[in-house]
Design an enzyme around this catalytic site. Structure first.
Site, PDB file in Angstrom:
ATOM      1  N   ASP A  75       0.808  -1.220   0.000  1.00 46.05           N
ATOM      2  CA  ASP A  75       0.000   0.000   0.000  1.00 46.05           C
ATOM      3  C   ASP A  75       0.844   1.274   0.000  1.00 46.05           C
ATOM      4  O   ASP A  75       0.303   2.375   0.181  1.00 46.05           O
ATOM      5  CB  ASP A  75      -0.972  -0.008   1.181  1.00 46.05           C
ATOM      6  CG  ASP A  75      -2.158  -0.937   0.932  1.00 46.05           C
ATOM      7  OD1 ASP A  75      -2.505  -1.139  -0.247  1.00 46.05           O
ATOM      8  OD2 ASP A  75      -2.725  -1.461   1.899  1.00 46.05           O
ATOM      9  N   ASP A 111      -6.444  -5.412  -4.524  1.00 46.93           N
ATOM     10  CA  ASP A 111      -6.254  -3.983  -4.247  1.00 46.93           C
ATOM     11  C   ASP A 111      -4.932  -3.455  -4.827  1.00 46.93           C
ATOM     12  O   ASP A 111      -4.806  -2.279  -5.151  1.00 46.93           O
ATOM     13  CB  ASP A 111      -6.243  -3.717  -2.742  1.00 46.93           C
ATOM     14  CG  ASP A 111      -7.229  -4.572  -1.964  1.00 46.93           C
ATOM     15  OD1 ASP A 111      -7.553  -5.680  -2.434  1.00 46.93           O
ATOM     16  OD2 ASP A 111      -7.666  -4.148  -0.890  1.00 46.93           O
ATOM     17  N   TRP A 125     -11.638  -1.914  -7.259  1.00 45.47           N
ATOM     18  CA  TRP A 125     -10.171  -1.764  -7.404  1.00 45.47           C
ATOM     19  C   TRP A 125      -9.730  -2.352  -8.746  1.00 45.47           C
ATOM     20  O   TRP A 125      -8.834  -1.828  -9.408  1.00 45.47           O
ATOM     21  CB  TRP A 125      -9.422  -2.477  -6.280  1.00 45.47           C
ATOM     22  CG  TRP A 125      -9.512  -1.921  -4.889  1.00 45.47           C
ATOM     23  CD1 TRP A 125      -9.604  -2.669  -3.733  1.00 45.47           C
ATOM     24  CD2 TRP A 125      -9.442  -0.543  -4.438  1.00 45.47           C
ATOM     25  NE1 TRP A 125      -9.628  -1.854  -2.620  1.00 45.47           N
ATOM     26  CE2 TRP A 125      -9.520  -0.552  -3.021  1.00 45.47           C
ATOM     27  CE3 TRP A 125      -9.333   0.677  -5.104  1.00 45.47           C
ATOM     28  CZ2 TRP A 125      -9.505   0.632  -2.271  1.00 45.47           C
ATOM     29  CZ3 TRP A 125      -9.309   1.854  -4.339  1.00 45.47           C
ATOM     30  CH2 TRP A 125      -9.391   1.813  -2.952  1.00 45.47           C
TER      31      TRP A 125
HETATM   32  N1  GLY Z   1      -7.018  -1.946   0.489  1.00 45.75           N
HETATM   33  C1  GLY Z   1      -7.844  -2.446   1.522  1.00 45.75           C
HETATM   34  C2  GLY Z   1      -9.273  -2.138   1.340  1.00 45.75           C
HETATM   35  O1  GLY Z   1      -9.738  -1.835   0.268  1.00 45.75           O
HETATM   36  O2  GLY Z   1      -9.973  -2.222   2.336  1.00 45.75           O
END
Ligand code: GLY
Length: 399
Positions: free
Chosen positions: A117, A178, A254
């Site tokens: 992330d 994600d 996503w």
């Molecule tokens: N990237 C984690 C979420 O979308 O909760």
């Protein structure tokens, strides 16, 4: 006679499309004005916070403290400030964004605080700052974050490791959908350094994601596990969705936006096809009221929604539409109309326009099996604003 009728019909269609476009622009402009009016007040009273959600009093919480500052969503308030700065030129927003970016240095200097992330943390902050102001310190931060992210690539399985160890689970062979949204940090670094390595890693991961996450019907898995030593595919998990085999809506969103972005950065048409395929599935499963559940396959008697999924999917669909413009105008219209439907459903039913509440979107959900559902989440607000900015031509492109 027949030809004249056809020509008249074509004229009427063109006129209807033009009217619809003018109506959309007017609508988006009105929403943008309301956002700017509210957010000036909200920004003023949250100058030193790093918000994730709101408390019962409707005010933002603060994730600035050690430990809390590592949370994956902490770049979005900065991103929101840069989008507002880009749209208005008001220096209040720049000051707030710069302070937040500085706070994230504590994460950059903490190996355990870094994970895939890095994209969500430093694209809306350091990369946005670099693009908006040319700040060299921001460029340096984003390049360090990209180098760390590239170091998470597993060459046996061709995937970027998602999370670090958590609750005793090593997560060494785990990838999640994600990550498609974090890849633009690598594309950016390759361009910035004129060095293809980062892009090579992003492309390898995107290809694995296409093969392993996207099902034949266009729905998307959340979590995939590989043997980290051999790269062998071990199976999938429902993750933040309802369960194994389900269809967590934010994961679908996503994928829509993430594959569209990989197309933008590579021009490889297979990514645009994948983005469209997932978008088609999303559109086909959108309920009549345009409000998005947490999981498209949750039990019928469960009504929990996730407004973040709607806002993110709308951004992705608008990018797909942009890529289709001039090429396949009918496709462009399908994805633009679908995005508008999501955004109008949010604006009419799931936005708090009063200045007493810090958040814009309501009914956001982090994960299906969490204790709490349907609350304010900062990235929901970020993507809602980004989508409206796309419609009004104000966007600072940060991905
Ligand atoms: N990237 C984690 C979420 O979308 O909760």
């Amino acid at each position: 006679m027949h030809e004249a009728n056809t020509a008249a019909q074509a004229d009427t269609t063109t006129q209807a499309n033009t009217t619809a476009q003018v109506n959309t622009e007017q609508w988006a402009q009105e929403i943008a004005d309301k956002i700017i009016a509210k957010m000036r007040v909200v920004a003023e009273r949250n100058q030193h916070t790093v918000p994730y959600t709101t408390g019962e009093d409707g005010r933002f919480d603060d994730h600035s403290a050690p430990g809390a500052i590592n949370w994956w969503t902490n770049g979005f308030w900065g991103g929101l400030m840069w989008q507002l700065h880009h749209a208005t030129g008001d220096d209040l927003y720049r000051t707030i964004a710069e302070e937040l970016e500085g706070k994230l240095d504590a994460v950059l200097m903490n190996y355990d605080g870094l994970d895939h992330d890095n994209g969500f943390k430093w694209l809306p902050t350091a990369v946005a700052d670099w693009r908006e102001t040319g700040n060299q310190a921001s460029r340096n931060r984003a390049l360090l974050a990209a180098a760390n992210m590239a170091g998470r690539f597993n060459t046996a399985g061709n995937f970027i490791r998602a999370w670090n160890s958590w609750d005793g689970e090593p997560n060494t062979g785990r990838a999640i959908i994600d990550c498609m949204m974090n890849l633009p940090l690598l594309y950016w670094a390759s361009t910035e350094l004129d060095d293809p390595r980062f892009k090579q890693i992003a492309v390898a991961h995107a290809n694995t994601a296409q093969q392993r996450f996207v099902r034949a019907d266009g729905s998307v898995r959340h979590i995939i596990d590989f043997d980290p030593a051999t790269g062998e595919y071990l199976g999938s998990q429902g993750g933040q969705g309802y369960g194994h085999g389900s269809s967590w809506t934010r994961g679908q969103a996503w994928a829509i936006y993430g594959f569209a972005l990989s197309y933008i950065h590579t021009q490889d048409p297979q990514y645009l096809d994948t983005a469209k395929r997932v978008a088609n599935y999303f559109i086909a499963n959108t309920p009549a009221n345009g409000l998005i559940p947490v999981d498209f396959r949750q039990p019928e008697n469960v009504t929990w929604e996730d407004s973040t999924a709607a806002a993110i999917a709308a951004c992705g669909m608008l990018e797909i539409a942009k890529q289709c413009e001039g090429e396949t105008e009918a496709d462009a219209r399908i994805y633009r109309d679908a995005a508008l439907r999501l955004l109008k459903a949010l604006a009419d039913n799931r936005v708090l326009w009063d200045e007493g509440h810090d958040n814009l979107l309501t009914h956001c959900t982090a994960a299906y099996h969490d204790k709490d559902h349907e609350f304010a989440i900062i990235y929901g607000d970020y993507y809602f604003v980004e989508a409206i900015w796309k419609l009004t031509g104000r966007e600072l492109f940060i991905w």
